[in-house]
Design a protein around this motif. Structure first.
Motif, mmCIF file in Angstrom:
data_model
loop_
_atom_site.group_PDB
_atom_site.id
_atom_site.type_symbol
_atom_site.label_atom_id
_atom_site.label_comp_id
_atom_site.label_asym_id
_atom_site.label_seq_id
_atom_site.Cartn_x
_atom_site.Cartn_y
_atom_site.Cartn_z
ATOM 1 N N GLY A 16 0.819 -1.279 0.034
ATOM 2 C CA GLY A 16 0.208 -0.028 -0.155
ATOM 3 C C GLY A 16 0.853 1.212 0.012
ATOM 4 N N ILE A 17 2.134 1.022 0.092
ATOM 5 C CA ILE A 17 2.954 2.263 -0.071
ATOM 6 C C ILE A 17 4.264 2.206 -0.675
ATOM 7 C CG2 ILE A 17 4.183 1.716 2.232
ATOM 8 C CD1 ILE A 17 4.038 4.903 2.839
ATOM 9 N N VAL A 18 4.904 3.395 -1.473
ATOM 10 C CA VAL A 18 5.874 3.370 -2.253
ATOM 11 C C VAL A 18 6.816 3.980 -1.202
ATOM 12 C CG1 VAL A 18 7.151 4.045 -4.327
ATOM 13 C CG2 VAL A 18 4.846 3.204 -4.436
ATOM 14 N N ALA A 19 7.902 3.456 -0.545
ATOM 15 C CA ALA A 19 8.737 4.235 0.311
ATOM 16 C C ALA A 19 9.750 5.119 -0.317
ATOM 17 C CB ALA A 19 9.223 3.279 1.593
ATOM 18 N N ASN A 20 10.195 4.389 -1.154
ATOM 19 C CA ASN A 20 11.316 5.163 -2.033
ATOM 20 C C ASN A 20 10.910 4.923 -3.613
ATOM 21 O OD1 ASN A 20 14.179 3.541 -0.077
ATOM 22 N ND2 ASN A 20 13.031 5.556 0.132
ATOM 23 N N GLY A 42 11.329 8.670 3.678
ATOM 24 C CA GLY A 42 11.750 7.405 3.191
ATOM 25 C C GLY A 42 13.494 7.226 3.462
ATOM 26 N N LYS A 43 13.928 8.146 4.430
ATOM 27 C CA LYS A 43 15.365 8.175 4.449
ATOM 28 C C LYS A 43 16.001 6.867 4.956
ATOM 29 C CE LYS A 43 15.235 11.609 7.460
ATOM 30 N NZ LYS A 43 13.678 11.407 7.704
ATOM 31 N N SER A 44 15.427 6.100 6.066
ATOM 32 C CA SER A 44 15.904 5.160 6.982
ATOM 33 C C SER A 44 15.590 3.840 5.784
ATOM 34 C CB SER A 44 15.066 5.094 8.282
ATOM 35 O OG SER A 44 15.721 6.230 9.028
ATOM 36 N N THR A 45 14.396 4.022 5.155
ATOM 37 C CA THR A 45 14.200 2.960 4.243
ATOM 38 C C THR A 45 15.461 2.765 3.146
ATOM 39 O OG1 THR A 45 11.935 3.292 4.414
ATOM 40 C CG2 THR A 45 12.651 1.979 2.498
ATOM 41 N N TYR A 54 16.745 -4.396 3.584
ATOM 42 C CA TYR A 54 15.693 -4.509 2.531
ATOM 43 C C TYR A 54 16.308 -4.653 1.219
ATOM 44 C CZ TYR A 54 12.858 -2.090 6.039
ATOM 45 O OH TYR A 54 12.021 -1.703 7.208
ATOM 46 N N GLN A 55 15.543 -5.525 0.310
ATOM 47 C CA GLN A 55 15.799 -5.671 -1.094
ATOM 48 C C GLN A 55 15.020 -4.646 -1.665
ATOM 49 O OE1 GLN A 55 18.651 -7.612 -1.465
ATOM 50 N NE2 GLN A 55 18.289 -7.539 0.688
ATOM 51 N N PRO A 56 15.540 -4.124 -2.630
ATOM 52 C CA PRO A 56 14.696 -2.952 -3.544
ATOM 53 C C PRO A 56 14.021 -3.835 -4.561
ATOM 54 C CG PRO A 56 17.071 -2.786 -4.385
ATOM 55 C CD PRO A 56 16.897 -3.722 -3.036
ATOM 56 N N GLU A 57 12.813 -2.883 -5.251
ATOM 57 C CA GLU A 57 12.085 -3.564 -6.384
ATOM 58 C C GLU A 57 12.904 -3.456 -7.542
ATOM 59 O OE1 GLU A 57 9.847 -4.941 -3.268
ATOM 60 O OE2 GLU A 57 10.168 -2.759 -3.522
ATOM 61 N N LYS A 58 13.435 -2.150 -7.668
ATOM 62 C CA LYS A 58 14.127 -1.691 -8.895
ATOM 63 C C LYS A 58 15.217 -0.719 -8.507
ATOM 64 C CE LYS A 58 10.089 -1.059 -11.861
ATOM 65 N NZ LYS A 58 9.163 -0.203 -12.403
ATOM 66 N N GLY A 59 16.144 -0.571 -9.438
ATOM 67 C CA GLY A 59 17.269 0.380 -9.327
ATOM 68 C C GLY A 59 18.575 -0.497 -8.939
ATOM 69 N N GLU A 60 19.864 0.168 -8.907
ATOM 70 C CA GLU A 60 21.042 -0.575 -8.862
ATOM 71 C C GLU A 60 21.942 0.016 -7.849
ATOM 72 O OE1 GLU A 60 22.611 -1.237 -12.805
ATOM 73 O OE2 GLU A 60 23.732 0.551 -12.565
ATOM 74 N N ILE A 61 22.908 -0.856 -7.138
ATOM 75 C CA ILE A 61 23.743 -0.055 -6.375
ATOM 76 C C ILE A 61 25.067 -0.470 -6.784
ATOM 77 C CG2 ILE A 61 24.725 -0.127 -3.698
ATOM 78 C CD1 ILE A 61 21.783 -1.086 -2.851
#
Length: 510
Positions: A16-20, A42-45, A54-61
């Motif tokens: 129900g929420i998009v944190a980042n 969404g800073k701590s997230t 946490y594992q992100p749904e999209k993006g790269e590190i």
């Protein structure tokens, strides 16, 4: 440009929420990079994604230009990323050394843990970064500021090159904050990089090189600190201009509302933490209690509100003795309480926000008839308070735990202030909140004062004590050691008094 850490287009969702939402942050080697945003932005997230929690749904590190997959904190540690958490992760009965080596213990040739070797290494690290930590001290015997240094050493011992600091100054005195700033600078000199999560704009301006701002889960942009100011940062963060001035007329104190005489209160271990304390709060004034955490403030509040029995002494409200009454009787006598731990004492997290709004009054008309709750009236009241106090919630039926800290706090304040108590106790009312929420809460406290209420403010934020209070009572070792006017003192003097240096202007100390 060489970046030591790159988080590119990170998206992290919860039900129900998009944190980042598509956030990018790039950290250069050898810089202090601040991460700024409102509560729930969404800073701590984002940092928990970087640390592998946490594992992100999209993006790269990327770490040093190489794409990485950080699936847990051990991988983050191996990549040289360490996190100093807001709530310390320390085992109190253990020594400093035992805490630091936990999980990566050095072994001697016989296979035993080599404590002596570890102590030497930790002493060397402590000396190198000016941390002044005693490796053999027990955690339970050292100050909060020192415990934080142990957390820093824990990351350095594991070889961290990038340190994430999550709200590091929330529980420190002014002197400890200055010392922490020096420690951060010495880490940078040694080639480390720091990501600093904080709400405190003054600290960002003082110690950071660049700052990335996020608002409602989206990246707003990155600014050079040398080219900005606190007003610009505040408006980037909340999306509107924020006033830092607290508008208030001089107080006009009237009759005494709260009168405490020779109060003694023990903690859970039966140790005296409030030791013969005397305090008065009058109608139409805000009295701020300044003190380092652990000097009896919590026990004092709990004794006034009926959450803890006092050993001796008296607590009077409007000249009526309320010593050792139960919490409901205290509430009904005319006391409102914004507790310092909103989860433990302020809310029932699995109740709806509507139900939480009537926790003190649910058994009274119009919220109940006999033993049956009148849900229509309860939710009608909740809707009014949600609107008046700008509580951002999907609805009055949302569970309290789903709201951000700032919105939980606004809900508690709405509930307590709405009952128009003669005495409003506000304990850490803005802890961990952003500038927009802080501005709102300060305004409400002043409004209550102007209605002739007595307000007792307990805060570890000295600028808050100085800005909001009409009178400051300094608490040290269970007593009030000085009574000061805000315009006649400053953070340095208060800091010294809080640390136990002799009170020059003791009011009702003995």
């Amino acid at each position: 440009m060489e970046y030591v850490i790159e988080m590119l287009n990170i998206r992290k969702e919860f039900p129900g929420i998009v944190a980042n939402d598509n956030i990018t942050i790039q950290v250069r080697k050898g810089e202090i990079h601040a991460l700024l945003g409102e509560n729930g932005a969404g800073k701590s997230t984002l940092m928990n994604v970087l640390f592998g929690l946490y594992q992100p749904e999209k993006g790269e590190i990327k770490v040093k230009g190489e794409k990485v997959n950080i699936t847990n904190p051990n991988i983050a540690n191996e990549l040289g990323i360490g996190m100093v958490h807001q709530h310390f992760m320390l085992v109190e009965p253990f020594t400093v050394t035992q805490n630091i080596i936990l999980g990566s213990e050095p072994k001697s040739k016989t296979g035993k843990i080599d404590i002596k070797k570890a102590e030497k290494e930790i002493q060397a690290l402590s000396d190198r970064y000016g941390l002044k930590v005693d490796p053999s001290a027990k955690i339970s015997d050292i100050s909060v500021g020192m415990q934080q240094r142990v957390e820093i050493l824990k990351t350095l011992y594991r070889g961290a090159e990038v340190l994430i600091f999550d709200e590091p100054t929330a529980v420190l005195t002014p002197q400890e904050i200055n010392e922490l700033m020096d420690i951060m600078r010495s880490l940078i000199k040694e080639g480390k990089s720091i990501i600093l999560i904080t709400h405190k704009l003054k600290e960002i301006m003082e110690v950071s090189d660049r700052c990335t701002v996020i608002r409602k889960g989206k990246g707003i942009g990155t600014v050079n600190i040398s080219e900005t100011n606190v007003h610009e940062l505040a408006s980037l963060m909340v999306g509107r201009d924020v006033s830092f001035e607290i508008e208030k007329q001089p107080a006009e104190p009237k009759e005494v509302v709260l009168d405490i005489k020779d109060l003694h209160v023990k903690d859970a271990r039966k140790v005296d933490l409030v030791k013969g304390l005397n305090l008065e709060v009058k109608a139409g004034e805000i009295v701020g209690i300044a003190g380092i955490d652990g000097n009896g403030q919590s026990e004092l509040i709990e004794a006034i509100t009926g959450l803890r029995k006092s050993g001796s002494g008296t607590i009077k409200l409007n000249n009526k003795d309320i010593t050792n009454l139960n919490p409901r009787k205290v509430t009904e006598s005319g006391v409102g309480h914004i507790p310092q731990d909103r989860h433990k004492f302020g809310l029932v997290l699995d109740y709806t926000i509507g139900e939480n709004m009537v926790l003190q009054t649910y058994y009274q008309s119009p919220y109940s008839k006999g033993s049956i709750l009148n849900h229509k009236e309860i939710y009608k009241k909740a809707t009014e308070l949600i609107e008046e106090y700008d509580v951002r919630t999907p609805s009055e039926f949302t569970k309290a735990r789903a709201l951000s800290g700032g919105n939980q706090q606004k809900a508690i304040i709405g509930r307590e202030v709405d009952r128009s108590p003669d005495l409003l106790i506000a304990a850490q009312p803005t802890r961990g909140l952003d500038v927009g929420a802080i501005e709102f809460i300060h305004k409400k406290l002043v409004e209550e004062r102007d209605k002739g209420r007595a307000v007792l403010l307990i805060s570890f934020e000295l600028d808050e004590i100085l800005d909001v209070s009409d009178r400051i009572a300094v608490m040290f070792d269970g007593k009030i050691v000085a009574n000061l006017k805000p315009e006649e003192t400053n953070e340095q003097e208060l800091g010294l008094l809080m640390a136990g240096s002799q009170a020059k202007r003791a009011g009702d100390s003995e």
